[in-house]
Design a protein around this motif. Structure first.
Motif, short mmCIF file in Angstrom:
data_model
loop_
_atom_site.label_atom_id
_atom_site.label_comp_id
_atom_site.label_asym_id
_atom_site.label_seq_id
_atom_site.Cartn_x
_atom_site.Cartn_y
_atom_site.Cartn_z
N VAL A 30 0.81 -1.21 0.00
CA VAL A 30 0.00 0.00 0.00
C VAL A 30 0.85 1.27 0.00
N ARG A 31 0.20 2.39 -0.32
CA ARG A 31 0.89 3.64 -0.60
C ARG A 31 1.81 4.11 0.53
N GLU A 32 1.34 4.08 1.77
CA GLU A 32 2.16 4.63 2.86
C GLU A 32 3.43 3.81 3.07
N ALA A 33 3.36 2.51 2.85
CA ALA A 33 4.56 1.68 2.95
C ALA A 33 5.53 2.02 1.82
N MET A 34 4.98 2.25 0.64
CA MET A 34 5.81 2.60 -0.51
C MET A 34 6.45 3.97 -0.31
N LYS A 35 5.73 4.88 0.31
CA LYS A 35 6.27 6.21 0.59
C LYS A 35 7.42 6.12 1.59
N LYS A 94 3.50 7.96 -7.70
CA LYS A 94 2.73 8.70 -6.70
C LYS A 94 3.48 8.73 -5.36
N ALA A 95 4.06 7.60 -4.98
CA ALA A 95 4.78 7.52 -3.71
C ALA A 95 5.99 8.45 -3.71
N TYR A 145 7.77 -5.90 4.80
CA TYR A 145 6.50 -6.55 5.13
C TYR A 145 5.89 -5.91 6.38
N GLY A 146 6.72 -5.66 7.37
CA GLY A 146 6.25 -5.02 8.59
C GLY A 146 5.72 -3.62 8.33
N ALA A 147 6.41 -2.89 7.43
CA ALA A 147 5.96 -1.55 7.07
C ALA A 147 4.59 -1.59 6.41
N ASN A 148 4.38 -2.60 5.56
CA ASN A 148 3.09 -2.72 4.89
C ASN A 148 1.98 -3.05 5.88
#
Length: 306
Positions: free
Chosen positions: A70-75, A121-122, A277-280
């Motif tokens: 998801v976006r916040e993990a990618m950011k 986007k990220a 994975y944890g970030a996601n």
């Protein structure tokens, strides 16, 4: 009299508004031009592919981040990649950094915008931001999946230069389908690989039955030591050991059988810094990218690259 003075009053009150706006616009242009001046030269087999820093980050993010996150993990990952670049620019003392191709050739001439939409986007939504500790860019370490806990750099590397790389619980990683793996290596192959480091004069039995393995508090192997009387002992770094046998991580339990050896492995990657994975998982639970980064990197904060 007032009618005649009105233009003068207006000029005094608002006459410099356009001037100030012009200065702001000028500053913005200079900032954008400065950013565009920072380049990444990708060394291809045919020559150099030159990219702006932010464009390079889009492709790099697509390479290192698992699909579907998801976006916040990618950011959060985008910020770490930018932090690596900022450190490289500072170290080189210039505005150009050269990198090896490392998989980027798949994007050259074929932009694959459908794949890159989320990555772009990220990168755009974190434009210019990188991670610092006491004002300096951090060592932006990341990996795929922990064994349930990240590693403490101070303990493993015997240094206090990276206090932000402190071990943190990451229990959610245990839910990953890739969390555990088993690698079987035949006895002959195990000895053959060890001899590439120990030398052919080490006895077979010493390499097979010997080996003193040490682990850090997070459960990752830090060193494997082999000793034989009359010979110099062989010390193998835990990360080198796991790469030697193709293990996903150095968080391993070793099981010897009669004709082969089994490595029971937990996690994927070196275990330092941010677990992707944890970030996601954190992002899925509603945490923003800055919160995710602070959770994995103790005492850090965001800075803007100007």
């Amino acid at each position: 009299m007032f009618v005649f003075l009105l233009p003068y009053v207006c000029a005094c009150l608002w006459g410099h508004v356009g001037e100030e706006t012009g200065e702001i616009v000028s500053d913005q242009k200079e900032t954008e031009q400065a950013k565009m001046a920072y380049k990444v030269e990708v060394v291809m087999d045919w020559g150099i592919w030159e990219l702006s820093m932010e464009e390079y980050l889009v492709y790099r993010l697509a390479l290192v981040m698992p699909e579907g996150y998801v976006r916040e993990a990618m950011k959060a990952q985008a910020v770490l990649l930018r932090t690596e670049l900022v450190s490289a620019y500072r170290e080189m003392g210039g505005t150009v950094v050269q990198v090896e191709e490392g998989g980027l050739s798949g994007f050259y001439g074929n932009k694959q915008e459908d794949i890159l939409i989320e990555c772009r986007k990220a990168v755009e939504e974190t434009e210019g931001y990188y991670l610092v500790y006491q004002g300096e860019p951090i060592q932006a370490s990341y990996f795929k999946i922990s064994n349930g806990h990240t590693r403490d750099a101070g303990e493993v590397w015997h240094t206090d230069s990276c206090p932000y790389l402190a071990g943190v619980p990451c229990e959610q990683d245990k839910a990953s389908m890739e969390y555990s793996s088993v690698v079987t290596v035949e006895k002959e192959r195990y000895i053959e690989l060890l001899r590439t480091l120990a030398g052919d004069d080490y006895k077979e039995e010493t390499l097979w039955q010997g080996g003193l393995f040490t682990f850090d508090e997070a459960g990752y192997m830090t060193e494997a030591v082999y000793k034989e009387e009359g010979k110099e002992e062989v010390r193998i770094d835990g990360e080198d050991f796991r790469h030697l046998f193709g293990l996903n991580s150095a968080s391993v339990e070793i099981e010897r059988k009669e004709t082969d050896i089994l490595f029971h492995v937990e996690g994927v990657g070196h275990g330092f810094g941010m677990s992707q994975y944890g970030a996601n998982c954190k992002a899925l639970n509603g945490e923003k990218y800055d919160e995710i980064l602070k959770a994995f990197f103790y005492g850090t904060e965001l800075a803007k690259f100007e």
